[in-house]
Scaffold this active site. Sequence first.
Site, short mmCIF file in Angstrom:
data_model
loop_
_atom_site.label_atom_id
_atom_site.label_comp_id
_atom_site.label_asym_id
_atom_site.label_seq_id
_atom_site.Cartn_x
_atom_site.Cartn_y
_atom_site.Cartn_z
N ASP A 44 -2.57 -1.86 10.59
CA ASP A 44 -2.74 -1.75 9.13
C ASP A 44 -3.54 -2.92 8.54
O ASP A 44 -3.90 -2.87 7.37
CB ASP A 44 -1.37 -1.71 8.43
CG ASP A 44 -0.80 -0.29 8.37
OD1 ASP A 44 -1.52 0.67 8.71
OD2 ASP A 44 0.38 -0.16 7.98
N GLY A 73 7.50 0.84 5.11
CA GLY A 73 6.31 1.69 5.08
C GLY A 73 5.31 1.27 4.03
O GLY A 73 4.33 1.98 3.77
N LYS A 80 0.85 -1.20 0.00
CA LYS A 80 0.00 0.00 0.00
C LYS A 80 0.88 1.24 0.00
O LYS A 80 2.05 1.19 0.40
CB LYS A 80 -0.93 0.03 1.21
CG LYS A 80 -0.26 -0.01 2.60
CD LYS A 80 0.25 1.30 3.14
CE LYS A 80 0.84 1.12 4.55
NZ LYS A 80 1.75 2.19 4.96
N SER A 105 1.66 -6.58 7.04
CA SER A 105 0.24 -6.48 7.39
C SER A 105 -0.63 -7.07 6.29
O SER A 105 -1.63 -7.74 6.55
CB SER A 105 -0.16 -5.02 7.60
OG SER A 105 0.63 -4.43 8.59
N PRO A 141 9.52 -4.91 -0.05
CA PRO A 141 10.58 -4.68 0.94
C PRO A 141 9.98 -4.57 2.35
O PRO A 141 8.87 -4.05 2.51
CB PRO A 141 11.19 -3.34 0.52
CG PRO A 141 10.76 -3.11 -0.87
CD PRO A 141 9.48 -3.86 -1.08
O1 C5P Z 1 -0.32 -1.81 15.16
P1 C5P Z 1 1.10 -2.04 14.80
O2 C5P Z 1 1.70 -3.20 15.56
O3 C5P Z 1 1.35 -2.14 13.35
O4 C5P Z 1 1.88 -0.74 15.27
C1 C5P Z 1 3.26 -0.69 15.42
C2 C5P Z 1 3.61 0.45 16.35
O5 C5P Z 1 3.30 1.68 15.73
C3 C5P Z 1 2.83 0.43 17.64
O6 C5P Z 1 3.48 -0.32 18.61
C4 C5P Z 1 2.78 1.91 18.01
O7 C5P Z 1 4.00 2.26 18.62
C5 C5P Z 1 2.74 2.59 16.67
N1 C5P Z 1 1.39 2.98 16.22
C6 C5P Z 1 0.74 4.03 16.87
N2 C5P Z 1 -0.52 4.39 16.45
C7 C5P Z 1 -1.12 3.76 15.44
C8 C5P Z 1 -0.47 2.70 14.77
C9 C5P Z 1 0.78 2.34 15.19
O8 C5P Z 1 1.28 4.63 17.79
N3 C5P Z 1 -2.34 4.14 15.06
#
Ligand code: C5P
Length: 288
Positions: free
Chosen positions: A132, A94, A9, A99, A90
């Site tokens: 995500d 980002g 994405k 996900s 990759p």
């Molecule tokens: O949800 P995910 O594990 O992908 O998120 C990785 C990190 O990114 C989280 O541990 C958090 O530190 C940060 N994050 C956040 N707010 C979000 C999504 C991610 O702070 N909405």
Amino acid sequence: MLTARPPAKVNLSLEVRGRRADGFHDLVSVMQTISLSDRLTVEPADEITLESAPASLAGPDNLVLRAAHALRSRSGRQGGSRLRLEKRIPTGAGLGGGSSDGAAALALVSRLWGMDLHCSALLKVAAELGSDLPFFLYGGIALVTGRGEDVRPLPDPEPTWYLLVNPNVHVATREIFAALRREEWSDGEETLRLAGAVRDGKPVALGRNTLQAPLFRLYPAAERCFREVEEQAPGRTIVTGSGPTVVALYKLREEAARAASLLEHRGYWTHVARSITATAEGQETPCR
Ligand code: C5P
């Protein structure tokens, strides 16, 4: 055997509005799936196993494995699934590859096991696995808010070309959010306007990315890469997600390819992708 092509994405805009009580951040983003994809297959088996190429990605943290285990504990079943992942997106870039693989695994494994789970049940498991994942159960283009769990699909715009440029740096999303400063939060209006324009059938444009500032503070190489891409596509360049991949928007594939070869000669990883719809081949999008 069931097969999916989990897509990458790009965030066409991403604003952080603040920090939530649960420690996550409140986001407003427009996300679009693109033609760069991994390949995931599942087959019935006694145990849950994952083989991946490269093999180093098959550890217990892989969202494909975590998705299968989450479904098993939910269903209380004993069976397994043999999962195979060919990685092309990759990692730590980002682009949402991990996900996307996890979301596709939820869709494929639940089907393999005959669990008959629909969108709302899958969304719940997806949101527990990562911010995500819910978006990838919709695919195409969508306005994403909250922690990432509130997804509103938007109508497909005209096909668009995206030049992706990565400075060969791995970034952990968590460290970028941790470095974000309060004064860098914004109200989300620019992203909401962009979503409104897409809803009205206007050509796709880029907004802003709140996470660029902390990314550039921690990784000067990411900022250098951004500046070099911006020279090629002034006003049409943004970092996707927590980076460091830089995305530039093009109407013509040839122009994107020309910029790609120039930047590749400078040592960057590049790829030219196009926007895809939720119903493109290999897409697992049970929420559409
Ligand atoms: O949800 P995910 O594990 O992908 O998120 C990785 C990190 O990114 C989280 O541990 C958090 O530190 C940060 N994050 C956040 N707010 C979000 C999504 C991610 O702070 N909405």
